[in-house]
Design a protein around this motif. Structure first.
Motif, PDB file in Angstrom:
ATOM      1  N   VAL A   9      19.182  -4.090 -29.135  1.00 52.00           N
ATOM      2  CA  VAL A   9      18.064  -2.917 -28.135  1.00 52.00           C
ATOM      3  C   VAL A   9      17.350  -3.459 -28.871  1.00 52.00           C
ATOM      4  O   VAL A   9      17.208  -3.302 -29.625  1.00 52.00           O
ATOM      5  N   ARG A  10      16.179  -3.913 -28.468  1.00 55.63           N
ATOM      6  CA  ARG A  10      14.471  -3.745 -28.807  1.00 55.63           C
ATOM      7  C   ARG A  10      13.843  -3.174 -27.507  1.00 55.63           C
ATOM      8  O   ARG A  10      13.981  -3.270 -26.461  1.00 55.63           O
TER       9      ARG A  10
ATOM     10  N   GLY B 191      14.835 -13.645 -19.816  1.00 57.29           N
ATOM     11  CA  GLY B 191      16.025 -13.504 -19.965  1.00 57.29           C
ATOM     12  C   GLY B 191      16.782 -14.869 -19.725  1.00 57.29           C
ATOM     13  O   GLY B 191      16.756 -16.194 -19.411  1.00 57.29           O
ATOM     14  N   SER B 192      18.178 -14.766 -20.504  1.00 55.35           N
ATOM     15  CA  SER B 192      19.060 -16.322 -20.199  1.00 55.35           C
ATOM     16  C   SER B 192      20.343 -15.374 -19.840  1.00 55.35           C
ATOM     17  O   SER B 192      20.295 -14.567 -19.616  1.00 55.35           O
ATOM     18  N   ALA B 193      21.552 -16.228 -20.492  1.00 52.10           N
ATOM     19  CA  ALA B 193      22.613 -16.234 -19.840  1.00 52.10           C
ATOM     20  C   ALA B 193      23.126 -14.709 -20.852  1.00 52.10           C
ATOM     21  O   ALA B 193      24.103 -13.769 -19.862  1.00 52.10           O
TER      22      ALA B 193
ATOM     23  N   VAL C 125      25.757   0.438 -32.996  1.00 53.83           N
ATOM     24  CA  VAL C 125      24.616  -0.029 -32.359  1.00 53.83           C
ATOM     25  C   VAL C 125      23.630  -1.132 -33.682  1.00 53.83           C
ATOM     26  O   VAL C 125      24.059  -1.384 -34.404  1.00 53.83           O
ATOM     27  N   ASP C 126      22.321  -2.073 -32.913  1.00 59.38           N
ATOM     28  CA  ASP C 126      22.250  -3.072 -33.248  1.00 59.38           C
ATOM     29  C   ASP C 126      20.815  -2.773 -32.086  1.00 59.38           C
ATOM     30  O   ASP C 126      20.749  -2.905 -31.509  1.00 59.38           O
TER      31      ASP C 126
ATOM     32  N   ALA D 120      18.388  -8.231 -26.719  1.00 58.35           N
ATOM     33  CA  ALA D 120      18.769  -9.187 -26.992  1.00 58.35           C
ATOM     34  C   ALA D 120      20.087 -10.018 -26.715  1.00 58.35           C
ATOM     35  O   ALA D 120      19.532 -11.081 -26.908  1.00 58.35           O
ATOM     36  N   ASP D 121      21.317  -9.576 -26.668  1.00 56.83           N
ATOM     37  CA  ASP D 121      22.279  -9.561 -26.654  1.00 56.83           C
ATOM     38  C   ASP D 121      23.546  -9.131 -25.968  1.00 56.83           C
ATOM     39  O   ASP D 121      23.505  -7.576 -26.336  1.00 56.83           O
ATOM     40  N   PHE D 122      24.015  -9.432 -25.243  1.00 58.76           N
ATOM     41  CA  PHE D 122      24.547  -8.640 -23.774  1.00 58.76           C
ATOM     42  C   PHE D 122      26.039  -8.305 -24.890  1.00 58.76           C
ATOM     43  O   PHE D 122      26.211  -7.194 -25.022  1.00 58.76           O
ATOM     44  N   VAL D 123      26.828  -9.487 -25.717  1.00 63.99           N
ATOM     45  CA  VAL D 123      27.622  -9.676 -26.466  1.00 63.99           C
ATOM     46  C   VAL D 123      27.638  -8.091 -27.377  1.00 63.99           C
ATOM     47  O   VAL D 123      28.294  -6.972 -27.927  1.00 63.99           O
TER      48      VAL D 123
END
Length: 743
Positions: free
Chosen positions: A387-388, A354-356, A457-458, A380-383
């Protein structure tokens, strides 16, 4: 934490200034309490700190330079009326001679009743930020006249470039903080944080040595309202030259409660070995052990590139637990599910990356109830909440996790059943009048799609299951690929096996408009239709192997809206099947016997009507499927039909024409024999009623039978004309007379 460390450092700087001033007074044999004003002015000038000394200053001299301070307050000199810190007592002492060697040897440091009130205003400025800056010099010089320091002063102020600063060596017997409190308020966001009842004790503080540490406190926030009691024990080790800091044998425990837990309590513990190597820009948590109520977990965490975009890697293992009980115990309200026994078995093993702003579970092995899943699950991106999912599982019964039937849906089904039940009960093969078409709506208006969530959704998902159950359909070897972004959700491909046959489908939901739009393409091959209907708890009126191709569109967000707005086309074929509980042969024999003016000696055929093929095409228009080209190949019969199925009420209305060959059995019924006059005649049937009736909704069409009888009578009269007239009149006149009687 940096600001907090700065504050503490400045406070100790101020205290050291006091010590220096106190030492000066002591060397002149004066009471330091007589010099409070001078000490306070020194704090203003050197640290921009407003120091108020309400209590006495205690002191000692050689070999320890000691100080004990009571009832002091601290504020920025910019806002002296707003103190940000006060304390009841602080006591410390420093050995004098080691100071000359840049070594700080201190006895026990005691701090009691420390209160820090840190505030950040609406512009983001903290009430502590002016501390440590020298006070502004009085404007005594004339405007425009620059003041330049004397060369000697400049030389004193300029540090030697080739002389690196040597770190001060620390040697402190112990540190004790009793009954301290820290409050932080952000006026811009309205957030508040607090730590109260702080109790801190340490062993001897020496660089490179293991320092026993014990801390307890109550923590709280207001957004959301949350409160936690914590206790921490560890051994601290630091090496400033190497920029290496460790917490060995860490043990953290406590309890938390508040709004997120909705009246529940979370008892938690954490253990392990923590390391921060700032020279290598690495932080580690080894031998990690976590617990929270029933949850037990082991793991390892490592963070790289602390000075850049930090990267997380590690592993996590969660022991088997009752997930439903755990989530309920921390205030999580689970959605209603058809099976209340779900989520009782949960186990997880995974690698972490992970990352920040992201987190991925790699090499995931997840056991949930009776299912085992492997693969990858990531945000993939919290903001963006991207979701993957890439998972492969042995089996999953999705129906167990879906909501049970809503009361509204059950009410709709109950109302319709009440309407069609008499027709279904009375339906016998031709013995009752033609059933009426149903009028009661068959579908619920309860919303189905979470439209607001779909618009955010993403998603990118790839799923594979050996066995997959949904809507009570047991699918096998299922593969699914889907994606969604900004309200447009696409099922790129869904395929698998079903009851020995196969299916392929793709679909799309467009939730961007106010009214969602849907479209789908489906292909089914060689699937037993009777098993499909039984899976839906419906009594099948027909059996056979179904081939179906459909291309449909709709709109809305409920079953009723989808059916009412259903448009598109489809083609179907049923092979090697039968019309169940329907003796079509008996009905046709009854019609022939009526024309022969004879009674049947018995019932013909069995309880069903077999066929080789039943096919046709459908055109959907706002929930009504028209079928102009129904064709059935039945032994001894040729069937054609034209009608419609009203999916809104699940009713059918057909006109069917049957060309028969008659009773070809070894012992034919005399009343059901076909003579030459019946060859090529299309016998009319009318089928109307609830869809559940199937062929049992069909009756001889009396109006059509009248036309058949008239035609047969006309044919018989023409035969007699031919016999009487013979060659006595011209062929043209005979044809005209025959045509007259056929009208």
């Amino acid at each position: 934490m940096k600001a907090f460390g700065k504050i503490l450092g400045l406070i100790f700087l101020g205290l050291l200034l006091i010590i220096v001033a106190g030492g000066f007074a002591l060397t002149h044999l004066f009471d330091p309490n007589d010099y409070k004003d001078e000490i306070q002015q020194l704090a203003r000038d050197k640290a921009n700190l407003e120091l108020t000394l309400n209590g006495d200053i205690g002191w000692s001299l050689f070999p320890w330079l000691g100080l004990e301070l009571h009832e002091a307050t601290l504020a920025s000199a910019v806002t002296p009326e707003k103190p940000f810190a006060n304390l009841d007592m602080i006591g410390l002492s420093v050995r004098v001679l080691p100071l000359l060697r840049r070594e700080v040897q201190m006895s026990d440091i005691r701090v009691e009743g420390l209160n820090l009130d840190l505030q950040r205003d609406e512009k983001g400025r903290g009430n502590w930020e002016d501390i440590g800056r020298p006070a502004k010099a009085p404007e005594t010089a004339q405007a425009g006249t620059p003041t330049t320091p004397a060369p000697a002063e400049e030389a004193k102020q300029a540090p030697a470039a080739d002389e690196p600063a040597r770190p001060i060596k620390l040697d402190i017997d112990s540190l004790t903080v009793h009954n301290a409190r820290i409050d932080y308020t952000d006026a811009k966001t309205g957030k508040q944080f607090s730590a109260e009842g702080i109790e801190l004790t340490t062993g001897a503080i020496r660089e490179g040595a293991s320092i026993p540490l014990k801390l307890s406190a109550f923590f709280g926030t207001n957004q959301p309202v949350l409160r936690a009691k914590t206790d921490l024990t560890a051994n601290l080790r630091f090496e400033r030259a190497l920029k290496r800091y460790q917490l060995e044998d860490l043990k953290l425990s406590g309890e938390a409660s508040g709004e997120p837990l909705k009246g529940k309590t979370l008892a938690f513990t954490a253990q392990g070995q923590l390391l921060a190597d700032l020279a290598a820009n690495v932080a580690e948590w080894n031998s990690l052990k976590l617990s929270g109520n029933q949850l037990r977990a082991l793991g390892e965490l490592k963070v790289h590139d602390l000075d850049k975009d930090a990267r997380l890697e590690g592993g996590l293992s969660i022991a088997p637990l009752n997930l439903r009980e755990f989530l309920t115990g921390i205030g999580v309200e689970l959605p209603p599910m058809s099976d209340a026994a779900t989520l009782q078995k949960f186990e997880l093993v995974t690698k972490l990356n992970g990352s920040a702003n992201s987190l991925a579970l790699e090499g995931l092995n997840l056991k949930l109830d009776d299912s085992t899943l492997n693969g990858r699950l990531a945000v993939a991106d919290f903001v963006r909440k991207a979701v993957r999912v890439q998972l492969k599982g042995d089996k999953l019964d999705l129906d167990r996790y879906l909501p049970p039937k809503s009361k509204a849906k059950e009410a709709v089904q109950t109302a319709r059943q009440a309407e069609v039940k008499p027709a279904v009960a009375a339906a016998t093969q031709g013995a009752t009048p033609l059933p009426n078409a149903p009028t009661q709506a068959a579908w619920s208006e309860t919303p189905i799609l979470p439209v607001d969530q779909l618009r955010k959704v993403d998603l990118e998902a790839t799923l594979n299951f050996g066995q997959f159950t949904v809507d009570k359909l047991p699918l096998d070897d299922v593969s699914l690929k889907a994606n969604g972004k900004g309200g447009l959700v696409t099922l790129e491909d869904l395929r698998g096996g079903l009851f020995g046959g196969s299916f392929v489908a793709n679909a799309q939901i467009d939730a961007r408009p106010a009214v969602p739009l849907l479209k789908a393409q489906k292909r089914i091959n060689n699937v037993p239709v009777e098993k499909l209907l039984k899976a839906q708890e419906q009594k099948p009126p027909v059996r056979g192997l179904l081939d179906l191709n459909a291309n449909i569109t709709s709109s809305g967000n409920s079953q009723k809206a989808w059916v009412d707005g259903l448009n598109g086309t489809a083609s179907f074929a049923l092979n090697d099947g039968a019309l169940l509980d329907a003796n079509l042969e008996q009905q046709l024999c009854q019609g022939i016997a009526t024309l022969n003016r004879k009674g049947l000696e018995g019932t013909r055929g069995g309880s069903e009507t077999p066929f080789r093929e039943l096919k046709g095409s459908l055109a959907f228009n706002n929930g009504v499927a028209t079928n102009p080209d129904l064709i059935a190949s039945i032994p001894g019969l040729s069937v054609k039909g034209d009608g419609a199925i009203d999916l809104r009420v699940l009713g059918l209305d057909y006109r069917v024409g049957v060309i028969i060959e008659g009773d070809k059995s070894a012992m034919p019924d005399p009343a059901c024999q076909v003579n030459e006059r019946y060859v090529g005649i299309e016998w009319p049937l009318r089928c109307r009623g609830p869809l559940e009736l199937g062929a049992k909704a069909c009756r001889l069409d009396k109006d059509g039978m009248g036309k058949v009888a008239a035609k047969l009578a006309g044919d018989k009269l023409n035969e007699k004309l031919e016999e009487k007239l013979g060659d006595k009149v011209s062929p043209e006149l005979k044809d005209a007379l025959k045509g007259l009687f056929k009208q």
